[in-house]
Write a protein that holds these residues in place. Structure first.
Motif, short mmCIF file in Angstrom:
data_model
loop_
_atom_site.label_atom_id
_atom_site.label_comp_id
_atom_site.label_asym_id
_atom_site.label_seq_id
_atom_site.Cartn_x
_atom_site.Cartn_y
_atom_site.Cartn_z
N GLN A 16 0.83 -1.18 0.00
CA GLN A 16 0.00 0.00 0.00
C GLN A 16 0.88 1.25 0.00
OE1 GLN A 16 -2.44 0.79 3.52
NE2 GLN A 16 -4.11 1.46 2.17
N VAL A 17 0.45 2.25 -0.74
CA VAL A 17 1.15 3.52 -0.82
C VAL A 17 0.18 4.63 -0.43
CG1 VAL A 17 2.38 5.15 -2.28
CG2 VAL A 17 2.67 2.68 -2.63
N GLY B 18 4.41 4.24 3.26
CA GLY B 18 4.04 2.86 3.04
C GLY B 18 5.07 2.17 2.16
N ARG B 19 4.61 1.33 1.26
CA ARG B 19 5.51 0.63 0.34
C ARG B 19 5.81 1.53 -0.85
NH1 ARG B 19 3.23 -5.64 0.26
NH2 ARG B 19 3.44 -6.00 2.52
N THR B 20 6.52 2.59 -0.56
CA THR B 20 6.75 3.69 -1.50
C THR B 20 7.27 3.22 -2.85
OG1 THR B 20 7.21 5.17 0.35
CG2 THR B 20 7.91 5.87 -1.85
N SER C 36 7.24 0.32 -4.24
CA SER C 36 6.52 -0.75 -4.91
C SER C 36 5.83 -0.23 -6.17
CB SER C 36 5.49 -1.38 -3.98
OG SER C 36 4.44 -0.49 -3.67
N ASN D 94 11.31 10.43 0.13
CA ASN D 94 10.10 9.83 -0.45
C ASN D 94 9.13 10.91 -0.92
OD1 ASN D 94 11.02 7.21 0.13
ND2 ASN D 94 10.05 7.19 2.14
#
Length: 118
Positions: A1-2, A26-28, A30, A77
């Motif tokens: 999730q981002v 989150g899962r930046t 990805s 990020n």
């Protein structure tokens, strides 16, 4: 999730500048493709600028080439959109998006209003 959180929108006179920020969490990484889109009432959302975390080339809509610059800071990020020489027609809600490819953006920020006055 981002998760994507945008900031930097506001009011500006024609010819002025604004810088938008998109903070990802989150899962930046990805989602390698990051982009800015904009939308006005009664119109479809349109692509403005794109960049990748991995360092690929940037891309821009013809309408903003030479005026807008997309950039990123992987350590923070965060993706930025520097908007110079703003025009009234740039007025829109600007959204940050993340996706696996240029055609599959599946995470979006809440949008930030940019209003350019003449």
């Amino acid at each position: 999730q981002v998760q994507l959180v945008e900031s930097g929108g506001g009011l500006v006179q024609a010819g002025g500048s604004l810088r938008l920020s998109c903070a990802a969490s989150g899962r930046t990484f990805s989602r390698n493709y990051m982009g800015w889109f904009r939308q006005t009432p009664g119109k479809k959302r349109e692509f403005v600028a794109g960049i990748t975390w991995s360092g690929g080339p940037t891309s821009y809509a013809d309408s903003v080439k030479g005026r807008f610059t997309i950039s990123k800071d992987n350590a923070k990020n965060t993706v930025y959109l520097q908007m110079n020489s703003l025009k009234v027609e740039d007025t829109a809600v600007y959204y940050c998006g993340a996706g696996l490819t240029v055609a599959t953006y599946d995470y979006w920020g809440q949008g930030t209003q940019v209003t350019v006055s003449s």
